[in-house]
Design a protein around this motif. Sequence first.
Motif, PDB file in Angstrom:
ATOM      1  N   GLU A 229      24.252  42.864  22.322  1.00 58.34           N
ATOM      2  CA  GLU A 229      24.020  41.692  23.169  1.00 58.34           C
ATOM      3  C   GLU A 229      24.058  42.124  24.630  1.00 58.34           C
ATOM      4  O   GLU A 229      24.640  43.154  24.970  1.00 58.34           O
ATOM      5  N   MET A 230      23.433  41.329  25.492  1.00 57.19           N
ATOM      6  CA  MET A 230      23.374  41.669  26.910  1.00 57.19           C
ATOM      7  C   MET A 230      24.760  41.728  27.527  1.00 57.19           C
ATOM      8  O   MET A 230      25.623  40.895  27.231  1.00 57.19           O
ATOM      9  N   LEU A 231      24.973  42.721  28.389  1.00 50.86           N
ATOM     10  CA  LEU A 231      26.211  42.830  29.157  1.00 50.86           C
ATOM     11  C   LEU A 231      25.884  42.531  30.614  1.00 50.86           C
ATOM     12  O   LEU A 231      25.202  43.308  31.283  1.00 50.86           O
ATOM     13  N   PHE A 232      26.367  41.378  31.108  1.00 54.49           N
ATOM     14  CA  PHE A 232      26.144  41.012  32.500  1.00 54.49           C
ATOM     15  C   PHE A 232      27.221  41.644  33.379  1.00 54.49           C
ATOM     16  O   PHE A 232      28.339  41.909  32.927  1.00 54.49           O
ATOM     17  N   GLU A 233      26.880  41.883  34.637  1.00 55.48           N
ATOM     18  CA  GLU A 233      27.803  42.572  35.536  1.00 55.48           C
ATOM     19  C   GLU A 233      29.122  41.820  35.689  1.00 55.48           C
ATOM     20  O   GLU A 233      30.191  42.435  35.739  1.00 55.48           O
ATOM     21  N   THR A 234      29.050  40.480  35.754  1.00 56.12           N
ATOM     22  CA  THR A 234      30.298  39.709  35.879  1.00 56.12           C
ATOM     23  C   THR A 234      31.178  39.868  34.646  1.00 56.12           C
ATOM     24  O   THR A 234      32.405  39.958  34.756  1.00 56.12           O
ATOM     25  N   ASP A 235      30.555  39.923  33.471  1.00 53.75           N
ATOM     26  CA  ASP A 235      31.325  40.119  32.238  1.00 53.75           C
ATOM     27  C   ASP A 235      31.912  41.528  32.187  1.00 53.75           C
ATOM     28  O   ASP A 235      33.031  41.728  31.699  1.00 53.75           O
ATOM     29  N   LYS A 236      31.158  42.506  32.674  1.00 59.14           N
ATOM     30  CA  LYS A 236      31.659  43.875  32.676  1.00 59.14           C
ATOM     31  C   LYS A 236      32.909  43.989  33.550  1.00 59.14           C
ATOM     32  O   LYS A 236      33.891  44.633  33.177  1.00 59.14           O
ATOM     33  N   LYS A 237      32.886  43.331  34.704  1.00 57.07           N
ATOM     34  CA  LYS A 237      34.055  43.359  35.594  1.00 57.07           C
ATOM     35  C   LYS A 237      35.256  42.687  34.929  1.00 57.07           C
ATOM     36  O   LYS A 237      36.392  43.161  35.042  1.00 57.07           O
ATOM     37  N   LEU A 238      34.998  41.565  34.243  1.00 52.95           N
ATOM     38  CA  LEU A 238      36.076  40.880  33.529  1.00 52.95           C
ATOM     39  C   LEU A 238      36.668  41.794  32.457  1.00 52.95           C
ATOM     40  O   LEU A 238      37.903  41.901  32.332  1.00 52.95           O
ATOM     41  N   LEU A 239      35.812  42.459  31.674  1.00 53.38           N
ATOM     42  CA  LEU A 239      36.277  43.346  30.619  1.00 53.38           C
ATOM     43  C   LEU A 239      37.101  44.495  31.182  1.00 53.38           C
ATOM     44  O   LEU A 239      38.175  44.816  30.668  1.00 53.38           O
ATOM     45  N   GLU A 240      36.603  45.126  32.239  1.00 51.97           N
ATOM     46  CA  GLU A 240      37.322  46.256  32.820  1.00 51.97           C
ATOM     47  C   GLU A 240      38.683  45.828  33.363  1.00 51.97           C
ATOM     48  O   GLU A 240      39.671  46.563  33.250  1.00 51.97           O
ATOM     49  N   THR A 241      38.734  44.620  33.934  1.00 48.92           N
ATOM     50  CA  THR A 241      39.996  44.114  34.487  1.00 48.92           C
ATOM     51  C   THR A 241      40.995  43.789  33.390  1.00 48.92           C
ATOM     52  O   THR A 241      42.165  44.196  33.445  1.00 48.92           O
ATOM     53  N   GLN A 242      40.560  43.041  32.380  1.00 45.89           N
ATOM     54  CA  GLN A 242      41.500  42.551  31.373  1.00 45.89           C
ATOM     55  C   GLN A 242      41.787  43.562  30.256  1.00 45.89           C
ATOM     56  O   GLN A 242      42.856  43.514  29.651  1.00 45.89           O
ATOM     57  N   LEU A 243      40.848  44.465  29.994  1.00 42.32           N
ATOM     58  CA  LEU A 243      41.118  45.501  28.997  1.00 42.32           C
ATOM     59  C   LEU A 243      41.834  46.684  29.631  1.00 42.32           C
ATOM     60  O   LEU A 243      42.584  47.398  28.963  1.00 42.32           O
TER      61      LEU A 243
END
Length: 439
Positions: A229-243
């Motif tokens: 599925e598409m990875l949007f830049e805002t979601d990538k930042k959220l993932l990097e922060t919370q993971l």
Amino acid sequence: MNVFDFSLKLNGFPIAKAKRVLKDIQSKNEVDFIAFAEEKKRDIIMYHLNHNPFYKSFGKNIDLNNWNSVPVMTKSDLQQPLEQRLSEGFTTKNIYVNKTSGSSGHPFIFAKDKFCHALTWAVIQNRFGWYNINFNSSKQARFYGIPLNKVGYYKERFKDFLSHRYRFSVFNLSDEAFAATLQKFKTTTFHYINGYTSAIVQFAKYLEKKNIVLKSVCPSLNVCVVTSEMLFETDKKLLETQLGIPVVNEYGASELDLIAFQNPNGNWQLNSETLFIEILDEKNKVLPNGEEGRVVITSLYNKAQPFIRYDLGDIGVLSKKSTIKTPILEKLTGRTNDIVILPSGKRAAGLTFYYITKSIIENDGKVKEFVIEQVKPDTFKIIYVGDETLSESQKQTINRKIEHYLESGLHIIYEKQNKLNRQKSGKLKQFSSYLNKKK
């Protein structure tokens, strides 16, 4: 013990040979690699013209000295019984057989010969190795779908056991389910996360709400690989922060191979070892690097059935920095069947519509996830899951943005649900156009 490799070998997939061949391909310099790619393209066409009755008929006008004479193959061309597409000497007993997810609207059963399938796994292991992940020893937290019938369920669980994986179902994304997921991370030495983007994003939102960074409770985690599925830049930042770990983007197709994988330099490196990848326009003309078009792929090793100049149904752009040996995918903009066709005749990628809405609808955190459906040329439905119903003010803001970026006169319907319907595979289709469905 190398359990993962042993299980492949046990099932007749020569993984050791595949790894040796892959290493030899990768050792070639740029000049030798160009010659190698041309040779493999010619070899696979000649093989199927000589040994595959389906392809001999399909490619009857091919001139082996003119690559542009090779016809482009679509998914609809392959929607016929598998036995009619197999090459001589191959039966369902000596090949790998699977089914595409159907996310394109054109599902079909496909085949790979056993060496080709082994090469697929050799490439996957090689790419994950860039991030020090070893499939024979590294423990995977897997966010994927799982069959709900008993036989399919336990079969997948057994495969996960052999593959050092623990699977979290993506069909239940409630806070209660995520609380159990978090507890599993606290008590298990996971080394990496792999799975569908949307499900992992929802887990990250749960962690954000609880003010938890996953690596703080599971220190062994090193990387997260999202796929399908598409990875949007805002979601990538959220993932990097919370993971609390790097996030890597993967692009593949089950009927082909791993297509692209983000390398340690941050580039989406295409698989040139087992695939030949082109970007074509609507008239099947090869586009120069930097221009957007259809992603068309040739599987260089699959002898069981042909995937030659196969239109995957995706739209992308090759970077101008690409070489034959190291092509770089600059952008993947969606699927050809996910195009918004507006009343004025204007066309836009469906994910553009989704992205416009996403920037507004998730700002306050009350909407967990949503999908968009085009039900008529001028009518779109936004189906969402959230703690509260969208206010009239929020709806008007979204409507104005859509009008600004697309055009006026569109009707937007809002529908709140308790959960979104995912495909059988567990994937979430973020934009769907019913105008393109087969009647």
